[in-house]
Design a protein around this motif. Structure first.
Motif, mmCIF file in Angstrom:
data_model
loop_
_atom_site.group_PDB
_atom_site.id
_atom_site.type_symbol
_atom_site.label_atom_id
_atom_site.label_comp_id
_atom_site.label_asym_id
_atom_site.label_seq_id
_atom_site.Cartn_x
_atom_site.Cartn_y
_atom_site.Cartn_z
ATOM 1 N N ASP A 79 4.242 16.906 13.548
ATOM 2 C CA ASP A 79 3.339 18.022 13.764
ATOM 3 C C ASP A 79 3.082 18.838 14.063
ATOM 4 O O ASP A 79 1.836 20.302 14.652
ATOM 5 C CB ASP A 79 4.603 18.295 15.471
ATOM 6 C CG ASP A 79 5.733 19.817 14.619
ATOM 7 O OD1 ASP A 79 6.301 19.337 13.857
ATOM 8 O OD2 ASP A 79 6.904 19.536 15.873
ATOM 9 N N ASN A 80 2.622 19.284 12.131
ATOM 10 C CA ASN A 80 1.922 20.598 12.004
ATOM 11 C C ASN A 80 1.859 20.370 10.488
ATOM 12 O O ASN A 80 2.407 19.415 9.711
ATOM 13 C CB ASN A 80 2.403 21.714 11.991
ATOM 14 C CG ASN A 80 4.297 21.966 11.894
ATOM 15 O OD1 ASN A 80 4.305 22.179 10.078
ATOM 16 N ND2 ASN A 80 5.505 21.264 12.673
ATOM 17 N N ARG A 81 0.890 21.425 10.134
ATOM 18 C CA ARG A 81 0.470 21.006 8.744
ATOM 19 C C ARG A 81 0.810 21.626 7.604
ATOM 20 O O ARG A 81 1.444 20.765 6.821
ATOM 21 C CB ARG A 81 -1.017 21.679 8.797
ATOM 22 C CG ARG A 81 -1.716 21.798 7.254
ATOM 23 C CD ARG A 81 -2.527 22.862 7.305
ATOM 24 N NE ARG A 81 -3.111 23.385 5.462
ATOM 25 C CZ ARG A 81 -4.482 22.209 5.454
ATOM 26 N NH1 ARG A 81 -5.395 22.532 6.607
ATOM 27 N NH2 ARG A 81 -5.036 23.067 4.728
ATOM 28 N N GLU A 131 -0.172 24.598 20.696
ATOM 29 C CA GLU A 131 1.563 24.966 20.872
ATOM 30 C C GLU A 131 1.603 25.972 20.942
ATOM 31 O O GLU A 131 1.608 26.672 20.031
ATOM 32 C CB GLU A 131 2.098 24.151 20.044
ATOM 33 C CG GLU A 131 2.183 22.861 19.772
ATOM 34 C CD GLU A 131 2.722 21.937 18.682
ATOM 35 O OE1 GLU A 131 3.430 23.160 17.420
ATOM 36 O OE2 GLU A 131 2.661 21.010 18.227
ATOM 37 N N VAL A 157 -4.288 17.459 16.611
ATOM 38 C CA VAL A 157 -3.815 18.828 16.834
ATOM 39 C C VAL A 157 -4.306 19.330 17.656
ATOM 40 O O VAL A 157 -5.380 20.140 17.997
ATOM 41 C CB VAL A 157 -4.641 19.374 15.323
ATOM 42 C CG1 VAL A 157 -4.401 20.885 15.111
ATOM 43 C CG2 VAL A 157 -4.458 18.724 13.541
ATOM 44 N N GLU A 170 -8.803 19.309 9.610
ATOM 45 C CA GLU A 170 -8.103 18.479 10.610
ATOM 46 C C GLU A 170 -9.288 19.243 12.488
ATOM 47 O O GLU A 170 -10.385 19.253 12.682
ATOM 48 C CB GLU A 170 -7.349 20.249 10.915
ATOM 49 C CG GLU A 170 -6.595 20.574 10.506
ATOM 50 C CD GLU A 170 -5.875 21.396 9.762
ATOM 51 O OE1 GLU A 170 -6.334 22.475 11.629
ATOM 52 O OE2 GLU A 170 -4.977 21.948 9.278
ATOM 53 N N SER A 185 -1.660 24.406 16.148
ATOM 54 C CA SER A 185 -0.682 23.826 15.285
ATOM 55 C C SER A 185 -1.543 23.851 13.431
ATOM 56 O O SER A 185 -0.949 22.788 12.804
ATOM 57 C CB SER A 185 0.017 22.811 15.881
ATOM 58 O OG SER A 185 -0.915 21.425 15.746
ATOM 59 N N LYS A 208 4.650 28.688 13.392
ATOM 60 C CA LYS A 208 4.897 27.827 14.213
ATOM 61 C C LYS A 208 6.013 27.504 15.217
ATOM 62 O O LYS A 208 6.266 26.489 15.865
ATOM 63 C CB LYS A 208 5.648 26.979 12.471
ATOM 64 C CG LYS A 208 6.870 25.591 12.969
ATOM 65 C CD LYS A 208 7.284 25.050 11.356
ATOM 66 C CE LYS A 208 7.772 23.733 11.916
ATOM 67 N NZ LYS A 208 8.758 23.166 10.489
ATOM 68 N N MET A 212 -0.554 14.599 14.469
ATOM 69 C CA MET A 212 0.753 14.845 14.698
ATOM 70 C C MET A 212 0.741 14.842 16.282
ATOM 71 O O MET A 212 0.411 13.877 16.554
ATOM 72 C CB MET A 212 -0.312 16.251 15.377
ATOM 73 C CG MET A 212 -0.674 17.046 14.193
ATOM 74 S SD MET A 212 0.052 17.572 13.021
ATOM 75 C CE MET A 212 -0.949 16.613 11.828
#
Length: 805
Positions: free
Chosen positions: A523-525, A755, A752, A539, A760, A30, A722
């Motif tokens: 911004d992420n799962r 990153e 998604v 996703e 992500s 992350k 996201m």
């Protein structure tokens, strides 16, 4: 419509329950995009640590120890005499520590080390002390004001010439020159080469003795013993270890000299007092002996025996006692005259020559200590100094108290003498019949005995004092001379590097944590799984295609494959449903709801199922526009009765089984229109004609249309984008999921992105659930169409945003 529950949803909820805790691997993926910043911060911190170590002055530690002896080891009867005249009793270590660290002591050290004049060599960043010798030597010929220091900058041109300050006029070594009101001369020390220094520029500083002494005090520390011993540990910290060594060694030597000087001064005063008193007694004894001889010759007095023997023995004992009292009274009278004499106002006071009065002894001891302090301070200060005036005031008070104490002591001795005299008079009354001449002779002999005893006592003390003065030694001993530790105690490289390394890590990590706390968008799962129990169906990655329809018959792009995976997951949700209806919604506009609806419909149609996309986002329809179709009659026309089902079904070019039902004209009351009973008829007809129904509805976070249409759906796809969807919206999703306001809610994560080089989604760059390979470049997917060449500066901006945004 009841919510569909099956094995896939239970499995997803179970995965969500496990994912509530952020594992180390997930945490790394992350935040791995911030690793370059952390590395840069650590490198910068270590560079700052190196600079600090490089340019911080090195401090060296020098240590020595000395023994303070206890002078009072004698048990003689004359301890009080010795206490007053020869020593100050038992040694008090606290007092000795104060003496060692006092300004007068350090001023003596500075004077002996010639520390009033200091020489500094200049470097690129800082100057360093040149000790014990420098390439130049300053001689002060005349001073305008000795209480004010001065400094000068000297540039050595060669062995014969130099310049001062910014002046370019050369001066010869040994030639006098003026600095303000001071006249000085510089000499060249040719034993030390200027080439040993980084620059030929030197700074010379001259300070008064008081300032130089204060400069030395700063680095001195005296550590008292932890046990009952009398060994003091002296330490000195300085940039120049030679200076520290010399300061400690000189301090111990100066302390020894000071103690010896004090003892000799006390001995000289004692001898002076004894000599004066002996001269007086010699004169009195000589006169008395002459009187006795004359009395015997003139009165013809001889030895008296017989009847008077018994009386004389008793009278003799009383006479002895009276003689002791007379001796004490005589000493008290002499001390009273001595203390009241203005000539002796600042001289040591002798006392207790047979006078046993503790209070008087303490007063005289304090008086003598103040006299010594005054004489010691007068060496470095002026008589009008407040400290000297304070000492003189205290001396005057104690002098008055001593005089009063002597009067009281004398009064006591007089009373005792009178009592003994009364007893003696009673005995003498019985001897009145004896010849008066015999009585006179006894009185004369008694006086003679008093003077002889006093003379013998003072003569003995004179001999003892002379011997003690001739063999005077200090009460201190150097146990260990100053030892130098060549390793500096400051700066501590390990501590500095460790501290700056930790700061280089903590600061960026703290900034990252602060940014994480301030970030309000998903911004992420992991953000989704942390805030809601709703299962994640799939996703969808970021698409740069201009067309919203990315799923086509022969498309093998990464995003298209993600929609195919989404189709596979939907089979578990709709396995028991015939002609399933899918409701697609989101929290607000711009999250890709219509994009998801369009491609879900396309991927379903490619599987051979007859699929229709219904444009229920009546306020802001986008499906028809994204497919490049012209707007026609639609749902609103059907509800108001101006179109049939056949009129509003639009086939999508390029797909055999994909159709669209447009929203039609935008009505003024969309929410009320969706409550019309004609909508039930429309939905029944659509289900009878199509195998899959995809309803693109309005955002559930803005209007109630989706809740109204929920009764027509078998499952709900809630789109979360996201970087666009706010975290607080996940509370709404959780409420909808728990309260079952929409049927079988599942989440679709849209847009998604990669990153920092890592995907992500759930498992980084490994594809959804680690499916078919390792990302887009694995060879399993069709590469995106080539784009126009991007200028280098824009490529750099994209790379920067990719890693450091």
């Amino acid at each position: 419509m009841p919510e569909a529950t099956n094995g896939f949803e239970q499995k997803s909820v179970a995965i969500n329950e496990i994912s509530w805790k952020l594992g180390p691997r997930d945490f790394i993926f992350k935040n791995i995009k911030y690793v370059p910043w952390i590395i840069i911060s650590v490198v910068a911190a270590l560079a700052l640590a190196y600079i600090k170590i490089r340019y911080t002055p090195r401090i060296y530690h020098v240590q020595s120890s000395m023994l303070i002896k206890n002078d009072r080891n004698s048990n003689s009867k004359d301890d009080r005499f010795d206490e007053l005249f020869m020593s100050q009793g038992s040694t008090n270590l606290s007092n000795e520590i104060q003496i060692l660290s006092s300004r007068p002591m350090m001023q003596r050290v500075a004077h002996n080390l010639n520390f009033q004049t200091r020489y500094y060599g200049t470097g690129k960043v800082r100057s360093s002390l040149s000790y014990p010798n420098g390439p130049i030597e300053l001689s002060v010929i005349h001073q305008g004001d000795s209480s004010v220091g001065f400094d000068l900058q000297v540039t050595v041109l060669d062995d014969n010439r130099f310049t001062l300050g910014k002046s370019t006029h050369p001066i010869s070594f040994g030639q006098p020159f003026d600095i303000g009101a001071n006249k000085c001369t510089l000499y060249r020390n040719k034993d030390i080469s200027v080439n040993n220094y980084s620059s030929p520029i030197f700074y010379v500083r001259w300070d008064p003795l008081s300032v130089a002494g204060n400069a030395l005090i700063e680095g001195l520390k005296i550590i008292p013993p932890a046990d009952q011993s009398t060994i003091l540990t002296l330490t000195y910290e300085s940039e120049n270890f030679n200076l520290g060594r010399d300061v400690l060694n000189m301090l111990m030597r100066v302390y020894d000299t000071l103690i010896i000087e004090d003892k000799n001064r006390i001995a000289l005063n004692t001898l002076s007092f004894i000599n004066k008193r002996l001269d007086t007694l010699e004169y009195q004894l000589s006169s008395l002996e002459s009187g006795i001889r004359s009395f015997r010759a003139n009165q013809e007095v001889f030895d008296i025996e017989g009847q008077s023997k018994m009386y004389l023995d008793n009278i003799g004992e009383n006479a002895r006692l009276i003689a002791n009292q007379e001796t004490r009274i005589s000493i008290v009278d002499y001390l009273l005259s001595y203390i009241n004499d203005t000539k002796n106002i600042y001289e040591l006071v002798p006392i207790n020559l047979g006078i046993e009065e503790p209070a008087l002894t303490a007063l005289v001891a304090e008086y003598n200590r103040l006299v010594l302090d005054r004489k010691s301070n007068l060496k470095t200060t002026r008589p009008d100094n407040p400290l000297i005036l304070t000492i003189e005031g205290n001396l005057e008070k104690i002098r008055h108290n001593i005089a009063q104490a002597l009067v009281n002591v004398k009064q006591g001795y007089l009373i005792a003498r009178n009592n003994i005299t009364q007893q003696k008079n009673g005995l003498e009354g019985q001897l009145r019949s004896l010849p008066g001449k015999s009585m006179q002779l006894v009185s004369i002999n008694r006086r003679q005995k008093i003077l002889e005893n006093l003379y013998s006592f003072l003569l003995q003390k004179k001999i003892e004092t002379s011997i003690s003065s001739a063999s005077t030694i200090s009460n201190s001993k150097v146990v260990e001379p100053a030892m130098i530790n060549n390793n500096p105690i400051s700066p501590n490289k390990n501590k500095i590097y460790t501290f700056y390394l930790l700061m280089g890590i903590i600061i960026p990590v703290g900034v990252i944590a602060l940014l994480e706390l301030m970030r309000d968008k998903v911004d992420n799962r992991l953000d989704v799984e942390k805030h809601t129990h709703a299962p994640i169906l799939g996703e969808i990655g970021h698409s740069d295609d201009e067309s919203a329809l990315v799923v086509t018959k022969n498309s093998r792009r990464f995003v298209a494959e993600q929609f195919r995976i989404l189709r596979s997951n939907l089979k578990y949700l709709t396995a028991k449903k015939e002609n399933p209806s899918l409701l697609v919604t989101s929290s607000f506009s711009g999250e890709g709801k219509s994009f998801i609806s369009t491609n879900i419909g396309a991927v379903m149609a490619l599987s051979g199922k007859k699929t229709v996309i219904m444009e229920f986002d009546i306020r802001k329809p986008k499906v028809l526009e994204s497919l490049g179709l012209k707007r026609k009659m639609g749902i609103t026309n059907y509800i108001i009765g101006r179109a049939t089902i056949d009129d509003i079904i639009i086939p999508v070019p390029g797909f055999e089984s994909l159709y669209v039902i447009a929203c039609g004209p935008i009505p003024p009351n969309p929410a009320e229109l969706l409550l019309d009973s004609k909508l039930d008829d429309l939905m029944n007809e659509v289900r009878s004609r199509f195998e899959v129904v995809v309803m693109d509805t309005a955002p559930v976070g803005l209007v109630s249309d989706s809740i109204t249409l929920g009764k027509y759906a078998n499952c709900t796809l809630f789109v979360i984008r996201m970087g666009q969807t706010y975290r607080k919206i996940l509370r709404l999703v959780e409420d909808l999921y728990i309260e079952k306001k929409l049927p079988s809610i599942s989440l679709v994560l849209n847009d998604v992105k990669l990153e920092g080089g890592y995907y992500s989604g759930y498992y980084g760059g490994y594809g959804y659930y680690g499916g078919y390979g390792y990302g887009i470049e694995s060879g399993y997917f069709e590469k995106p169409a080539k784009k126009k060449a991007v200028p280098p500066h824009k490529q750099f901006v994209r790379w920067w945003n990719k890693w450091f945004s």
